[in-house]
Every structure is written in structure tokens, then in C-alpha cells.
Design a protein around this motif. Structure first.
Motif, PDB file in Angstrom:
ATOM      1  N   ARG A 179       0.753  -1.230   0.091  1.00 24.53           N
ATOM      2  CA  ARG A 179       0.243   0.513   0.205  1.00 24.53           C
ATOM      3  C   ARG A 179       0.798   1.282  -0.522  1.00 24.53           C
ATOM      4  O   ARG A 179       1.325   1.554   0.919  1.00 24.53           O
ATOM      5  N   GLY A 180       0.419   2.016  -1.372  1.00 22.08           N
ATOM      6  CA  GLY A 180       2.272   3.502  -1.730  1.00 22.08           C
ATOM      7  C   GLY A 180       0.995   4.307  -1.531  1.00 22.08           C
ATOM      8  O   GLY A 180      -0.158   4.592  -1.355  1.00 22.08           O
ATOM      9  N   LYS A 181       1.896   5.723  -0.911  1.00 26.27           N
ATOM     10  CA  LYS A 181       1.595   6.509  -0.928  1.00 26.27           C
ATOM     11  C   LYS A 181       1.273   7.284  -2.626  1.00 26.27           C
ATOM     12  O   LYS A 181       2.273   7.129  -3.547  1.00 26.27           O
ATOM     13  N   GLY A 182       0.351   7.550  -2.989  1.00 29.42           N
ATOM     14  CA  GLY A 182      -0.544   8.073  -3.969  1.00 29.42           C
ATOM     15  C   GLY A 182       0.154   9.583  -4.282  1.00 29.42           C
ATOM     16  O   GLY A 182       0.407   9.943  -3.669  1.00 29.42           O
ATOM     17  N   ARG A 183       1.079   8.948  -5.986  1.00 31.16           N
ATOM     18  CA  ARG A 183       1.548  10.703  -6.429  1.00 31.16           C
ATOM     19  C   ARG A 183      -0.175  11.409  -7.339  1.00 31.16           C
ATOM     20  O   ARG A 183       0.459  12.050  -8.635  1.00 31.16           O
ATOM     21  N   ARG A 184      -0.916  10.405  -7.310  1.00 30.31           N
ATOM     22  CA  ARG A 184      -1.625  10.651  -8.703  1.00 30.31           C
ATOM     23  C   ARG A 184      -3.194  11.266  -8.035  1.00 30.31           C
ATOM     24  O   ARG A 184      -3.382  11.241  -6.683  1.00 30.31           O
ATOM     25  N   PHE A 185      -3.597  12.139  -8.380  1.00 29.54           N
ATOM     26  CA  PHE A 185      -5.079  13.018  -8.039  1.00 29.54           C
ATOM     27  C   PHE A 185      -6.519  12.610  -8.879  1.00 29.54           C
ATOM     28  O   PHE A 185      -5.925  11.707 -10.564  1.00 29.54           O
ATOM     29  N   TYR A 186      -7.408  12.452  -8.927  1.00 25.98           N
ATOM     30  CA  TYR A 186      -8.145  11.686  -9.723  1.00 25.98           C
ATOM     31  C   TYR A 186      -9.164  13.089  -9.658  1.00 25.98           C
ATOM     32  O   TYR A 186      -9.718  13.521  -8.715  1.00 25.98           O
ATOM     33  N   GLU A 187     -10.045  13.238 -10.875  1.00 30.26           N
ATOM     34  CA  GLU A 187     -10.688  14.554 -10.807  1.00 30.26           C
ATOM     35  C   GLU A 187     -12.068  14.615 -11.949  1.00 30.26           C
ATOM     36  O   GLU A 187     -12.530  13.680 -12.916  1.00 30.26           O
ATOM     37  N   ILE A 188     -13.318  15.675 -11.673  1.00 32.83           N
ATOM     38  CA  ILE A 188     -14.218  16.224 -13.333  1.00 32.83           C
ATOM     39  C   ILE A 188     -13.259  17.031 -13.186  1.00 32.83           C
ATOM     40  O   ILE A 188     -13.336  17.740 -12.738  1.00 32.83           O
ATOM     41  N   VAL A 189     -13.440  17.042 -14.764  1.00 32.19           N
ATOM     42  CA  VAL A 189     -13.096  17.930 -15.083  1.00 32.19           C
ATOM     43  C   VAL A 189     -14.348  18.298 -15.444  1.00 32.19           C
ATOM     44  O   VAL A 189     -15.410  17.812 -16.679  1.00 32.19           O
ATOM     45  N   LEU A 190     -14.708  19.961 -16.113  1.00 34.84           N
ATOM     46  CA  LEU A 190     -16.009  20.430 -16.081  1.00 34.84           C
ATOM     47  C   LEU A 190     -15.516  21.264 -17.133  1.00 34.84           C
ATOM     48  O   LEU A 190     -14.835  22.100 -16.833  1.00 34.84           O
ATOM     49  N   ASN A 191     -16.259  21.337 -18.584  1.00 40.80           N
ATOM     50  CA  ASN A 191     -15.706  21.874 -19.981  1.00 40.80           C
ATOM     51  C   ASN A 191     -16.520  23.420 -19.300  1.00 40.80           C
ATOM     52  O   ASN A 191     -17.323  23.762 -19.630  1.00 40.80           O
ATOM     53  N   PRO A 192     -15.136  24.511 -19.672  1.00 38.16           N
ATOM     54  CA  PRO A 192     -15.642  25.570 -19.591  1.00 38.16           C
ATOM     55  C   PRO A 192     -15.665  26.757 -20.652  1.00 38.16           C
ATOM     56  O   PRO A 192     -15.701  27.668 -20.855  1.00 38.16           O
TER      57      PRO A 192
END
Length: 617
Positions: free
Chosen positions: A288-301
Motif C-alpha cells: 500500500r503505497g503513497k499515491g502521487r496521482r489525483f483523480y478529478e472531474i473536468v468540467l468543460n468551461p
């Protein structure tokens, strides 16, 4: 590098027979970090102990083996194994350390940087690696838009690069650039790539691929496997295994099944349920490692290209920052971490994950958009988006707030996120239609601005400049379609903060500027950071041990910022005597849409297309 976050509900399941790759192999004694002059050759060891293959299960296709084009996690992981970079990141703490360059200096004005190239390094075809290769690589990215696809940000500010001699590279920048000690650019051999006229059309699949890293790519079957052989002449010394094979699986369930049966040695990107189910499994060690990722929802501006011309199909209501912020209020991040990640992650806040503590930013209490359906409803009412008779809100033009949510079509994570978001937004009068598609379609639609909402995510480098640039006006695609945007944010204030951090050499000042850029990104709400998942991995402890982790404290063994995990994997005594393939001493390989090894066939499994992305790392 770009790593698009995993996850989505599948459109139409398909039954696929997966026949995992089994390769018999025996142990090789561990190699030192540098040549000693007395180490056994690989042929000597092979004669005494046989050969060892480390088999890694992956659930992501290689978007390209061309280092100028590839930016997925799978691809960038391989690039670090076969191509040199000027510097790399230490396994202990991500600190910058020498790699192809042994030392570097800068002029007092920080505009001219001089790198000394390591002596005695050769390409895998025997040609020497020289400063000319570095110059060629940088100039190709500077002069060829296609070659700048994956890593062009590193040369945006470069005015000139030249080599006064074979071991010296001089790079002059237009303005001071704080990232000059961490240029993660794969260096390619000039004598090979100078013959490539069309970078955009070059797949780089002619085997063996000429490189100078610890491994050499020797065999590739798209969507099946990629084989790399140990580079006997690697300047740090040969790896501790003779062969590294990345085996493709359509989903992580199939990869875990193969791990349990001993058909592969490492499985990565596990789901929380799979990780928990492996607790106590015979001869399997979990990481179980530290994550260097982010998970996002992109909203088209309101996507536009670099010329400012509108592109894509984004819903006009999403151009209104009030709508985007209201949507943010309707997302319960804590519940996502609990119910989607099973607690294996951290609630999203700033743009950069907490593994990089000095750059980590989280909104102050008065800036935080906490989960509140009531607040979201009130904000939409005040912004002028009333509900219609059907309960769906409408904008000033009368167009309903009916959003298409693009997901990666094979990921349980995306599927769950999509379902939760769909339910929450329905409570505020927004209809969401889930659209799971293939990995390539996610990339194509995102770059073209052909989405309302889309799941995305990136792996962040120790230096945050790469992902920070993704939100600038300069990251927008050019009229011809090139470019690597994330949320299509084009904001003057954000761009100014980005430029300021890039030129700041005082660490404390730069850290503060990076945090202010994250604050501005949060205010604009074009990308809603949901969570930072832990990296969940597992390996066969009966065959391998001693994986060097990065970072040392709760680090990972795969998808590192470097090659340490694969390079230093230690075969066990059982692997030495039984063979690195788990006792199978021969591998019969049959092609025709499936892999056949050792006569073992894994039953048909229902699978979904998926993408995890780096380098989207």
C-alpha cells in the motif's frame, strides 16, 4: 506524466479469453548500483543459474512507444527503463540525483546551464551516447510540433542548446527556469531518430528499440505484452533479472487471478476489494503505497484552441463559474473515499497530492466548497437556472442542464464515481448521462473538447511544473489538433502565477506561488479534485523480494519516478531453483488474439476497456 485516472462504467461487456503469459526463468544474482569490474557477466550467471523473468500485469494499453508522443502511465514507465534522462529522482525521497549528466552548473543570471555527460555510456547498438544526442532531442522538440507532444513544456522556454564537445551540453533559456535540474526528457539516439521524418506517424515498434537504460525493448505484441531484456552494459551494472515482461490484461480481476495462480509476479492498480481479498493469500505480499496521482472531474468551461477559436461540444451552462461551483458543492468527496476507495485514499483538495508535502495546498475553511445539496440548489437558483416542470434546470436560453459524463469504459472506480455523481446532481436538478468509452476515445474527446464532464487524473512529478502547465492557455491544442490540455482553463491570473513559479529559485517563494496557483485553480472550478488514491500493488513473495521502493517511507514498487523497483527486484532461492516463471520451464506462445504459455489457459472473463493513464502520467 500523464496518467488519466481510472474508472468508468462499461458500455457493453465483452467476453474475452485471456491466456496469461508464463515464462520459465531462473535467478540472477543481484547487481550492484555501479560496475565493479568483477561482477559475473549475464552469460556466466545464465549458465550457472538459468534466466529470470519478472512478469508485471498491467491493465492499460501503451498509447505509444514513441517517447515524443507517449504520455500514458504504461508508456512513461517503459521510457524510464529504456531511455536515459539528464537527471533522475532518488528512490529514498524524490531528491534530484545525477543520471546521464554527472554534474551541472548555472550562470549567475540562471539563464545558461551546463551539463557534463557521463563518460563511457553506450546505446544498446554499441554507439556512444554523447552530448549531440541530448542536443538533437531538445532541438527536435523545439522545431517539430509533433515531437513536442508529450514533453514540449520542458523546452517552451529554451532559446538555444548546443554541445561544445562530446561530453558537454549547454542550454540557454529565455528567462530563468527553476526546473532545469529536473528535466524528465527521454534522450533518444540521434543516429536512429534523425532518419525519422514523420514523428507523428512513427510508432517506434521496430525491435529491438535502441536505448541505453537498464533494459532494452525486444518484442512487442500490441494489447498482449511487451518484453524487455536486461542491458548487460548499463552503466550502473545490469539489472538483477534477465528479462522484464509487461503482460496486458483487460481488467484487474484477470490480473489478480493470474497473480494468485503464479502466471505473473506483480499486479498493480488493484481495487480496494482486490487488495483486501489478498490479505493473507499464500506467498503474496501486498504493497500500500503513497499515491502521487489525483483523480478529478473536468468540467468543460468552453474549450478553445491556441488561437482562441471555440472547439468541441461543451454545454454552455458550464461556462458559468457559478454552475461549476454549485456542482462542486454537490459532490461528497468523503463518501467517495469511503465507498469507492474503501478508505484507501485521501479526500481531494488542492491540485497536488499530499505525498509532496511542501507543495500540498488545501482550501481554508472560508474557501472550501463543502458537500451541501442545499447550498448547491440555492446557488443555482440565485444564478438564474430555475427548474422546469420535469425538475430539470434550464439556462437563460431555455436549454436544459443535461450533461454527458464521459468515463473510462472498464474501470469500476469510474463506474462508481459516475453513479454517485449522477445521483447527487439529480438532487440539484441536473441530468447526467453516463458515457463509458474506450481509452483512446477518452483522450480524443478530451483533447477535442468534445465533452461536458469527463473523469481525468494525472500522476504528479516531484517537481509540479508539468501538471501546473496543463492548466495554462499555452496547453490548449493548436488548430491542427496538437497539444495536451486538461481542463481547458485559460485564465490570465493563473498563467501569471504559473510563469512566476517557473522563474522563482527561492524555494520558499516558489512553494508559496505554487500554492497560490492551486488556489486560483480551485476558484475557477474547471477541475474538481475528488481524491488522491493510494497505490495498491501485490507481488509473489515466493519468487521475488527486495523491491526498492520510492519513496522509502510507504513507497511503491511500480510506476516510479525512475526504474528502481524493476531494476533491483531480487529473485528468491525458490525462483533460482524452480525458475522465474513459477516452475514452468517452457513457454509455448501462440498468437491469434490470445497468449498461450505453458499450455495454461485462463477461462473466459467478462471485461471492459480501460485506461489508467501517466504521464494521462
Amino acid at each position: 506524466m500523464r496518467v488519466s485516472a481510472v474508472g468508468v462504467r462499461t458500455a457493453r461487456p465483452r467476453a474475452v479469453v485471456l491466456i496469461p503469459l508464463l515464462v520459465a526463468a531462473l535467478l540472477v544474482p543481484s547487481a550492484p548500483f555501479a560496475h565493479t569490474g568483477t561482477a559475473q557477466t549475464r552469460h556466466d550467471r545464465a549458465a550457472a543459474d538459468g534466466e529470470v523473468t519478472l512478469r508485471v500485469g498491467i491493465q492499460q494499453e501503451f498509447d505509444s512507444l514513441n517517447p515524443f508522443l507517449g504520455f500514458s502511465l504504461a508508456a512513461t514507465d517503459v521510457f524510464r527503463l529504456i531511455y536515459p534522462t539528464l537527471t533522475t529522482y532518488a528512490p529514498e525521497d524524490f531528491s534530484v540525483m545525477p543520471e546521464l549528466a554527472t554534474e551541472w552548473t548555472s550562470s549567475p543570471d540562471k539563464l545558461t546551464w551546463t551539463f557534463r555527460i557521463r563518460k563511457g555510456v553506450s546505446w544498446s547498438d554499441g554507439e556512444p551516447v554523447t552530448a549531440a544526442d541530448v542536443v538533437y532531442t531538445f532541438e527536435r522538440m523545439m522545431n517539430d510540433p509533433a515531437a513536442a507532444t508529450a514533453n514540449g513544456n520542458y523546452v517552451d522556454n529554451v532559446a538555444e542548446v548546443h554541445a561544445p564537445d562530446a561530453r558537454t551540453v549547454v542550454i540557454r533559456t529565455e528567462t530563468p527556469q527553476a526546473t532545469m535540474r529536473s528535466l524528465a526528457v527521454p534522450i533518444v539516439p540521434e543516429h536512429v531518430w534523425s532518419g525519422v521524418d514523420d514523428v507523428a506517424g512513427f510508432a517506434n515498434q521496430r525491435m529491438p528499440v535502441v536505448g541505453s537504460g537498464p533494459f532494452v525493448a525486444t518484442e512487442y505484441r500490441p494489447q498482449q505484452y511487451l518484453t524487455l531484456e536486461a542491458n548487460e552494459d548499463f552503466w550502473r551494472g545490469p539489472p538483477t533479472v534477465d528479462r522484464l515482461r509487461f503482460v496486458n490484461f483487460e481488467n484487474s480481476d484477470a490480473a489478480v487471478q493470474a497473480l494468485r495462480k503464479g502466471d505473473i509476479d506483480v499486479a498493480r492498480e488493484l481495487t480496494p476489494a482486490q487488495f483486501d481479498a489478498l490479505d493473507g493469500a499464500h506467498d503474496i505480499e501486498r504493497v500500500r503505497g503513497k499515491g502521487r496521482r489525483f483523480y478529478e472531474i473536468v468540467l468543460n468551461p468552453g474549450a478553445a484552441n491556441s488561437a482562441g477559436a471555440p472547439i468541441g461540444t461543451g454545454h454552455p451552462a458550464l461556462r458559468d463559474v457559478r454552475v461549476r461551483r454549485a456542482i462542486d458543492h454537490a459532490v461528497n468527496r468523503a463518501e467517495l473515499v469511503d465507498r469507492v476507495l474503501g478508505g484507501y485514499g485521501t479526500v481531494g483538495a488542492g491540485y497536488l497530492p499530499p505525498i509532496f508535502r511542501k507543495y500540498y495546498w488545501t482550501p481554508a475553511e472560508e474557501q472550501r466548497r463543502s458537500f451541501s445539496i442545499e447550498t448547491a440548489n440555492r446557488a443555482l437558483d440565485e444564478a438564474g437556472y430555475p427548474r422546469g416542470a420535469d425538475g430539470i434546470r434550464r439556462g437563460p436560453s431555455g436549454k436544459p442542464l443535461d450533461f454527458e459524463f464521459v468515463l473510462h469504459g472498464d474501470s469500476a472506480t469510474d463506474a462508481l464515481v459516475g453513479e454517485f455523481v449522477q445521483e447527487w446532481l439529480a438532487r440539484v436538478g441536473i441530468r447526467v448521462r453516463l458515457l463509458p468509452v474506450s481509452d483512446n476515445q477518452v483522450n480524443q474527446r478530451t483533447t477535442a473538447g468534445d465533452f461536458d464532464m469527463v473523469v481525468s487524473g494525472w500522476s504528479v512529478n516531484p517537481d509540479p511544473d508539468y501538471v501546473l502547465r496543463l492548466q495554462t492557455c499555452g496547453a490548449r491544442p493548436d488548430p491542427g489538433g496538437g497539444g495536451l490540455p486538461d481542463s481547458f482553463l485559460c485564465d490570465r491570473r493563473y498563467d501569471e502565477l504559473y510563469r512566476r513559479q517557473l522563474t522563482e529559485f527561492d524555494e520558499s517563494e516558489r512553494v508559496e506561488t505554487v500554492k497560490r496557483a492551486q488556489q486560483r485553480f480551485h476558484e475557477m472550478a474547471t477541475g474538481l479534485i475528488l481524491f488522491y488514491p493510494n497505490a495498491l500493488e501485490a507481488y509473489r513473495a515466493d519468487r521475488f523480494s527486495g523491491f526498492l521502493r520510492q519513496p522509502a517511507e510507504r513507497g511503491v514498487i511500480t510506476a516510479q519516478q525512475g526504474y528502481w523497483g524493476y531494476y533491483r527486484a531480487e529473485p528468491t532461492e525458490q525462483a533460482r531453483t524452480a525458475g522465474g516463471g513459477g516452475g514452468y520451464r517452457s513457454a509455448a506462445l501462440a498468437l491469434g488474439g490470445a497468449l498461450l504459455l505453458g499450455g495454461l489457459v485462463v477461462a473466459a472473463v467478462t471485461v471492459h476497456r480501460r485506461r489508467t493513464a501517466e504521464h494521462r502520467e
